[in-house]
Motif scaffolding. Structure first.
Motif, mmCIF file in Angstrom:
data_model
loop_
_atom_site.group_PDB
_atom_site.id
_atom_site.type_symbol
_atom_site.label_atom_id
_atom_site.label_comp_id
_atom_site.label_asym_id
_atom_site.label_seq_id
_atom_site.Cartn_x
_atom_site.Cartn_y
_atom_site.Cartn_z
ATOM 1 N N ALA A 1 -0.122 -10.515 43.391
ATOM 2 C CA ALA A 1 -0.571 -10.733 42.017
ATOM 3 C C ALA A 1 -0.575 -9.443 41.194
ATOM 4 C CB ALA A 1 -1.961 -11.366 42.017
ATOM 5 N N ALA A 2 -0.927 -8.338 41.814
ATOM 6 C CA ALA A 2 -1.024 -7.072 41.068
ATOM 7 C C ALA A 2 0.344 -6.517 40.696
ATOM 8 C CB ALA A 2 -1.809 -6.045 41.880
ATOM 9 N N ARG A 3 1.384 -6.981 41.369
ATOM 10 C CA ARG A 3 2.727 -6.457 41.098
ATOM 11 C C ARG A 3 3.712 -7.569 40.724
ATOM 12 N NH1 ARG A 3 5.691 -5.763 46.727
ATOM 13 N NH2 ARG A 3 4.477 -7.169 48.041
ATOM 14 N N PHE A 4 3.190 -8.587 40.049
ATOM 15 C CA PHE A 4 4.027 -9.752 39.762
ATOM 16 C C PHE A 4 5.196 -9.410 38.832
ATOM 17 C CE2 PHE A 4 1.316 -10.013 36.018
ATOM 18 C CZ PHE A 4 2.142 -10.547 35.042
ATOM 19 N N GLN A 5 5.049 -8.371 38.003
ATOM 20 C CA GLN A 5 6.143 -8.031 37.090
ATOM 21 C C GLN A 5 7.325 -7.392 37.825
ATOM 22 O OE1 GLN A 5 5.385 -6.747 33.173
ATOM 23 N NE2 GLN A 5 3.184 -7.055 33.317
ATOM 24 N N ASP A 6 7.145 -7.126 39.116
ATOM 25 C CA ASP A 6 8.238 -6.551 39.912
ATOM 26 C C ASP A 6 8.833 -7.561 40.890
ATOM 27 O OD1 ASP A 6 7.856 -4.006 38.728
ATOM 28 O OD2 ASP A 6 6.194 -3.610 40.099
ATOM 29 N N VAL A 7 8.605 -8.846 40.640
ATOM 30 C CA VAL A 7 9.119 -9.862 41.565
ATOM 31 C C VAL A 7 10.636 -9.756 41.676
ATOM 32 C CG1 VAL A 7 7.219 -11.487 41.230
ATOM 33 C CG2 VAL A 7 9.248 -11.613 39.749
ATOM 34 N N LYS A 8 11.150 -10.089 42.862
ATOM 35 C CA LYS A 8 12.582 -9.988 43.135
ATOM 36 C C LYS A 8 13.327 -11.285 42.818
ATOM 37 C CE LYS A 8 11.693 -5.926 44.697
ATOM 38 N NZ LYS A 8 11.935 -4.767 43.799
ATOM 39 N N LYS A 9 12.564 -12.388 42.758
ATOM 40 C CA LYS A 9 13.208 -13.684 42.556
ATOM 41 C C LYS A 9 12.182 -14.646 41.970
ATOM 42 C CE LYS A 9 14.202 -15.961 46.329
ATOM 43 N NZ LYS A 9 14.900 -16.328 47.573
ATOM 44 N N ILE A 10 12.645 -15.569 41.107
ATOM 45 C CA ILE A 10 11.783 -16.615 40.559
ATOM 46 C C ILE A 10 12.412 -17.962 40.887
ATOM 47 C CG2 ILE A 10 10.763 -17.608 38.470
ATOM 48 C CD1 ILE A 10 10.832 -14.802 37.253
ATOM 49 N N MET A 11 11.625 -18.834 41.497
ATOM 50 C CA MET A 11 12.131 -20.125 41.961
ATOM 51 C C MET A 11 11.474 -21.270 41.195
ATOM 52 S SD MET A 11 12.020 -19.548 46.103
ATOM 53 C CE MET A 11 12.769 -21.166 46.368
ATOM 54 N N SER A 12 12.229 -22.324 40.988
ATOM 55 C CA SER A 12 11.680 -23.573 40.463
ATOM 56 C C SER A 12 12.807 -24.596 40.368
ATOM 57 C CB SER A 12 11.037 -23.369 39.085
ATOM 58 O OG SER A 12 10.206 -24.477 38.771
ATOM 59 N N HIS A 13 12.457 -25.801 39.953
ATOM 60 C CA HIS A 13 13.481 -26.809 39.674
ATOM 61 C C HIS A 13 14.347 -26.322 38.520
ATOM 62 C CE1 HIS A 13 15.229 -30.638 38.271
ATOM 63 N NE2 HIS A 13 15.091 -31.020 39.524
ATOM 64 N N SER A 14 15.609 -26.704 38.513
ATOM 65 C CA SER A 14 16.533 -26.222 37.478
ATOM 66 C C SER A 14 16.053 -26.566 36.074
ATOM 67 C CB SER A 14 17.929 -26.802 37.714
ATOM 68 O OG SER A 14 17.886 -28.222 37.729
ATOM 69 N N HIS A 15 15.449 -27.740 35.898
ATOM 70 C CA HIS A 15 14.930 -28.110 34.577
ATOM 71 C C HIS A 15 13.778 -27.193 34.174
ATOM 72 C CE1 HIS A 15 16.476 -32.353 33.395
ATOM 73 N NE2 HIS A 15 17.435 -31.595 33.867
ATOM 74 N N ALA A 16 12.913 -26.856 35.122
ATOM 75 C CA ALA A 16 11.780 -25.984 34.807
ATOM 76 C C ALA A 16 12.264 -24.586 34.433
ATOM 77 C CB ALA A 16 10.829 -25.916 36.001
ATOM 78 N N LEU A 17 13.266 -24.086 35.136
ATOM 79 C CA LEU A 17 13.822 -22.779 34.790
ATOM 80 C C LEU A 17 14.400 -22.806 33.381
ATOM 81 C CD1 LEU A 17 15.631 -21.891 38.150
ATOM 82 C CD2 LEU A 17 13.509 -20.878 37.280
ATOM 83 N N ALA A 18 15.089 -23.891 33.047
ATOM 84 C CA ALA A 18 15.670 -24.001 31.708
ATOM 85 C C ALA A 18 14.587 -24.142 30.638
ATOM 86 C CB ALA A 18 16.619 -25.198 31.655
ATOM 87 N N GLN A 19 13.498 -24.829 30.963
ATOM 88 C CA GLN A 19 12.404 -25.002 30.005
ATOM 89 C C GLN A 19 11.721 -23.680 29.687
ATOM 90 O OE1 GLN A 19 9.888 -27.973 31.846
ATOM 91 N NE2 GLN A 19 11.655 -29.326 32.110
ATOM 92 N N CYS A 20 11.878 -22.702 30.551
ATOM 93 C CA CYS A 20 11.244 -21.385 30.369
ATOM 94 C C CYS A 20 12.284 -20.303 30.096
ATOM 95 C CB CYS A 20 10.427 -21.023 31.614
ATOM 96 S SG CYS A 20 9.194 -22.250 32.073
ATOM 97 N N HIS A 21 13.430 -20.691 29.580
ATOM 98 C CA HIS A 21 14.559 -19.763 29.431
ATOM 99 C C HIS A 21 14.197 -18.538 28.612
ATOM 100 C CE1 HIS A 21 18.535 -18.178 28.548
ATOM 101 N NE2 HIS A 21 18.239 -18.255 27.269
ATOM 102 N N LYS A 22 13.597 -18.729 27.443
ATOM 103 C CA LYS A 22 13.295 -17.582 26.570
ATOM 104 C C LYS A 22 12.286 -16.652 27.223
ATOM 105 C CE LYS A 22 14.270 -19.905 22.185
ATOM 106 N NZ LYS A 22 13.703 -20.349 20.889
ATOM 107 N N TYR A 23 11.260 -17.227 27.824
ATOM 108 C CA TYR A 23 10.257 -16.408 28.518
ATOM 109 C C TYR A 23 10.911 -15.581 29.612
ATOM 110 C CZ TYR A 23 6.513 -15.286 31.808
ATOM 111 O OH TYR A 23 5.675 -14.634 32.677
ATOM 112 N N LEU A 24 11.755 -16.214 30.420
ATOM 113 C CA LEU A 24 12.397 -15.509 31.532
ATOM 114 C C LEU A 24 13.381 -14.452 31.026
ATOM 115 C CD1 LEU A 24 13.011 -18.576 33.867
ATOM 116 C CD2 LEU A 24 11.309 -16.764 34.192
#
Length: 286
Positions: free
Chosen positions: A93-116
């Protein structure tokens, strides 16, 4: 009653199932085809799968499977608000901005496109079979320093820490789930009566005549039958060959709807009635 759904536990589909079915046996399946095949083979008595999202549109695998592979029928529609959160293993949690990968359903990833794009540009985005599958994997692999996108229920179920809330790009995000049965004349549950709308799958005449789609739409128009959706999907027989999925704001049993279907068949169209059903609005997954 056994209710199949796109899992694992704590997926948005699981939330939809629990919101409408009480004290039933819930059975999770890893993919939408697995869930639909289980219903077709009578391993479960109902199946709940996503059909459409307000931001990303239809779920193609659901529509195509219902058209090409199984003979199933919609008995209810469940509309659920979708709130997407970024979650990580507590150790990260303290180093979440350094994550190496973000996983989710393809629709969820697309729904958060601008944020990501603006917050995690360059980070690997990996599609999973569901948001809860991503959350489960993240909880089981803290050493990988990865994040998942999903709902608060998934974070609670798999012991993850939500580090950013409501990261979806638009805040009118909803998903439409459908409850399916393998029998047309099943013993309906109370919420499956009093149908408000119908879904049809229509194939145009094989002679490829000019104006065929206009004739299809006219069959509904002059009867003043309101269409809330029309979408084309490939027939998988060659380029330019499509079937159409149409939502009509009337039950099939009415005189006008029966007349429209008969007119379409007289024109040489093939009409598959997926069902007439009632719409139910759900609370967000918590």
């Amino acid at each position: 009653m056994k209710i199949g759904y796109l899992g694992p536990e704590a997926s948005f589909t699981h939330h939809a199932v629990k919101s409408i079915f009480n004290n039933e046996e819930y059975i999770a399946f890893p993919t939408i085809p697995d869930c639909l095949e289980a219903l077709a083979e009578n391993k479960v008595e109902r199946a709940v799968v996503p059909l459409e999202n307000a931001l990303e549109g239809s779920v193609p695998i659901t529509i195509d499977y219902l058209f090409h592979d199984v003979d199933l029928h919609i008995t209810a529609e469940l509309i659920s608000p979708i709130e997407q959160h970024l979650m990580v293993h507590p150790d990260n949690a303290a180093r979440f901005q350094d994550v190496k990968k973000i996983m989710s359903h393809s629709h969820a990833l697309a729904q958060c496109h601008k944020y990501l794009y603006y917050r995690f540009r360059g980070v690997t985005l990996e599609p999973s079979t569901s948001t809860s599958a991503a959350a489960k994997y993240t909880s089981e692999h803290p050493e990988e320093n990865i994040a998942a996108i999903g709902n608060a229920l998934a974070a609670d179920t798999y012991g993850l820490t939500v580090v950013e809330k409501n990261i979806h790009d638009f805040h009118f995000n909803h998903t439409r789930f459908v409850v399916l049965t393998s029998e047309k004349e099943s013993e309906l549950l109370p919420f499956e009566r009093d149908a408000e709308k119908s879904t049809l799958m229509i194939t145009l005449p094989s002679d490829d005549r000019a104006g065929a789609l206009h004739q299809v739409l006219s069959a509904f128009s002059w009867r003043q039958l309101s269409l809330s959706k029309i979408e084309s999907r490939p027939l998988k027989t060659g380029l330019g060959n499509y079937f159409f999925i149409i939502d009509v704001e009337k039950p099939v049993g009415g005189v006008l709807m029966q007349g429209a279907i008969e007119e379409l068949e007289a024109l040489g169209c093939t009409v598959k009635v997926l069902g007439s059903y009632k719409k139910h609005l759900l609370e967000p997954a918590k």
